[in-house]
Design a protein around this motif. Structure first.
Motif, PDB file in Angstrom:
ATOM      1  N   SER A  31       0.393 -28.244   2.240  1.00  0.00           N
ATOM      2  CA  SER A  31       0.613 -27.113   3.458  1.00  0.00           C
ATOM      3  C   SER A  31       0.794 -27.684   4.486  1.00  0.00           C
ATOM      4  O   SER A  31      -0.935 -27.694   4.483  1.00  0.00           O
ATOM      5  N   GLU A  32       0.771 -27.367   5.518  1.00  0.00           N
ATOM      6  CA  GLU A  32       0.251 -27.882   6.610  1.00  0.00           C
ATOM      7  C   GLU A  32      -0.554 -26.616   7.152  1.00  0.00           C
ATOM      8  O   GLU A  32      -1.509 -26.871   7.930  1.00  0.00           O
ATOM      9  N   GLU A  33      -0.537 -25.003   6.774  1.00  0.00           N
ATOM     10  CA  GLU A  33      -1.330 -24.311   6.667  1.00  0.00           C
ATOM     11  C   GLU A  33      -2.501 -24.140   5.973  1.00  0.00           C
ATOM     12  O   GLU A  33      -3.772 -24.254   6.969  1.00  0.00           O
ATOM     13  N   ILE A  34      -2.662 -25.374   4.806  1.00  0.00           N
ATOM     14  CA  ILE A  34      -4.153 -25.796   4.580  1.00  0.00           C
ATOM     15  C   ILE A  34      -4.922 -26.646   5.364  1.00  0.00           C
ATOM     16  O   ILE A  34      -5.754 -26.491   4.874  1.00  0.00           O
ATOM     17  N   LYS A  35      -3.934 -27.621   5.516  1.00  0.00           N
ATOM     18  CA  LYS A  35      -4.772 -28.626   5.734  1.00  0.00           C
ATOM     19  C   LYS A  35      -5.201 -28.172   7.055  1.00  0.00           C
ATOM     20  O   LYS A  35      -7.056 -28.851   7.240  1.00  0.00           O
ATOM     21  N   ALA A  36      -4.897 -26.834   8.416  1.00  0.00           N
ATOM     22  CA  ALA A  36      -5.474 -26.755   9.212  1.00  0.00           C
ATOM     23  C   ALA A  36      -6.260 -26.540   8.937  1.00  0.00           C
ATOM     24  O   ALA A  36      -7.848 -26.283   9.842  1.00  0.00           O
ATOM     25  N   LEU A  37      -6.998 -25.566   7.704  1.00  0.00           N
ATOM     26  CA  LEU A  37      -8.056 -24.679   7.733  1.00  0.00           C
ATOM     27  C   LEU A  37      -8.786 -25.356   6.911  1.00  0.00           C
ATOM     28  O   LEU A  37     -10.522 -25.279   7.630  1.00  0.00           O
ATOM     29  N   VAL A  38      -8.455 -26.540   6.662  1.00  0.00           N
ATOM     30  CA  VAL A  38      -9.623 -27.548   5.888  1.00  0.00           C
ATOM     31  C   VAL A  38     -10.362 -28.440   7.241  1.00  0.00           C
ATOM     32  O   VAL A  38     -11.424 -28.920   7.272  1.00  0.00           O
TER      33      VAL A  38
END
Length: 487
Positions: free
Chosen positions: A468-475
């Motif tokens: 998901s884009e949210e997890i990629k942004a978080l990492v």
């Protein structure tokens, strides 16, 4: 930056740290090839050999041998910029018709819209030094013998100029030229090439065919000789479009052909169709194998002209990747928009150097109906020199076909070989040693798209694994805190 000639481009590359001057004595027989091959395999710099033992001139090689230098040669930072210019031009030339014939009609209109036709001049740098008749001695040029089984020395980075004996239409092609002796060379124009067609017309008409071989010039014009141009668009007009500036031409001294005024060297002469063909080759070719010796026309040299400070530009071909891979990549990026003229469903295509350009083509499409992949594959085999392709692999729009690993991953996950592969006969590159007959063999179209029920696939097609884009942004945000090095 657009450079006016090869000398300016050399200085530009030197200032950019992209050229190495080599003063150590070297031989044009094998030694330069081994040096250049090692450099090309790692996308190293252009090389200017100042002390070549087999000739009187410095030898320049690998000017196009990286993505960056190929882009600079055409005056851009990104090769896709030229393709975008063509797309903009096509938008400007669109007429009211939206059908197939209307789209084909855009091709000649490209020529009409062009603002940069070539211009003729009476004086040119390429004619500062003149050798004619008995003064001609091609052995003074540092012509390379590249590989151990080559049939002799070959001039490689050429523009071979001819005119149609009937229509007067000019052509400039990048064909290898074997030096036979001081005043004779062999012209390796294959049966699918325009130069060969001009020679056959001259034979039917019973006339000699004027020929000129030029070396050097501005980099965009050198490249244009290798481009698969649509009918009605000359190499000089195409180069003028790339440069946004007309190419200057000058009339040859011993016949009426016109050649780029900024050339380093011009070899003038003629081919006589009444003479027996000469044995040319073998030659270590871009396939990575030797192309076998065969019979081709001889060119009798009537004059050699050159610049006062001439360089001898050269290249080598062999097991890829080599310098020519970047010339092929430029062609691919520039001509994608023209493929969309007839097949607007094409998203992108890529011809990896391991496939020797046309042997393997990955194409992504906006799939709209069952069987669409085979329609596109067959359509591409009808597009000019794309007709020589051996394997066309058709993928969905979301596959990045320029990433060969991704393209193969998607292909090998998506195909059932019996269902998704079609074979058909057709023309093959004359250099292909594996075909069943000379220049004739078979092709393969592979449908590697997601299969529809109408295509016989009744099972559920799974989704790709994507975070998901949210997890990629978080990492991305926390990466430095993890303490994990990226290299």
């Amino acid at each position: 930056m657009i450079t006016e000639n090869l000398q300016e481009f050399v200085e530009f590359l030197r200032k950019k740290g992209e050229l190495v001057d080599v003063h150590e004595p070297v031989s044009a027989k094998f030694e330069i090839t081994e040096i250049a091959d090692r450099v090309m395999k790692r996308e190293g710099p252009a090389l200017l050999f100042h002390n070549v033992q087999n000739g009187d001139l410095p030898l320049l090689i690998n000017i196009f041998g990286s993505r960056r230098r190929m882009s600079w040669a055409l005056g851009v930072e990104d090769l896709n910029e030229i393709g975008r210019r063509i797309e903009e031009l096509l938008e400007l030339t669109k007429g009211p018709g939206e059908g197939f014939m209307a789209k084909l009609g855009l091709l000649p209109r490209l020529r009409e819209v062009s603002k940069f036709p070539p211009r003729t001049t009476k004086r040119a740098p390429c004619q500062q030094i003149v050798y004619q008749d008995d003064e001609v001695d091609l052995e003074r040029l540092p012509v390379q013998t590249c590989w151990p089984q080559d049939g002799g020395p070959f001039i490689t980075l050429t523009m071979v100029h001819t005119r149609d004996p009937e229509t007067g239409e000019r052509n400039a092609g990048m064909y290898r030229v074997q030096r036979f002796d001081r005043r004779t060379v062999g012209l390796h124009w294959q049966r699918h090439k325009t130069g060969a067609a001009h020679f056959e017309k001259a034979k039917r008409m019973g006339v000699k065919l004027p020929v000129a071989v030029t070396l050097g010039g501005d980099p965009a014009t050198i490249y244009s000789a290798s481009a698969p141009l649509p009918p009605g668009i000359s190499e000089f007009m195409f180069s003028g479009f790339i440069r946004r500036k007309p190419v200057r031409l000058v009339k040859c001294l011993t016949h009426d052909l016109e050649v780029p005024a900024e050339s380093e060297i011009v070899i003038e002469g003629y081919a006589d169709p009444e003479e027996p063909l000469r044995l040319e080759g073998p030659f270590g070719d871009h396939t990575g194998f030797y192309s076998l010796a065969d019979h081709y026309p001889a060119m009798h040299v009537t004059a050699v002209t050159m610049r006062q400070d001439a360089l001898y530009p050269s290249t080598i071909v062999g097991r890829p990747p080599m310098e020519d891979a970047w010339m092929g990549y430029a062609t691919e990026r520039i001509f994608v928009p023209l493929s969309r003229l007839v097949m607007p469903e094409i998203v992108n295509y890529h011809m990896p150097p391991e496939g020797i350009f046309h042997n393997l083509v990955f194409v992504s499409i906006d799939k709209q109906y069952p069987g669409h992949a085979f329609k596109v594959g067959a359509g591409m085999l009808g597009q000019g020199l794309m007709s020589l392709a051996k394997m066309i692999v058709v993928l969905d729009a979301d596959v990045n076909v320029e990433d060969v690993k991704e393209a193969w991953w998607a292909t090998l996950n998506n195909i059932d070989p019996e269902r998704d592969i079609r074979m058909l006969p057709g023309p093959i590159d004359v250099l292909d040693h594996s075909s069943r007959a000379f220049s004739y063999g078979s092709k393969m179209i592979v449908d590697a798209t997601r299969k529809w029920p109408e295509e016989g696939f009744e099972r559920e097609w799974p989704d790709k694994i994507v975070m998901s884009e949210e997890i990629k942004a978080l990492v991305d945000q926390k990466w430095e805190r993890y303490g994990i090095p990226l290299d």
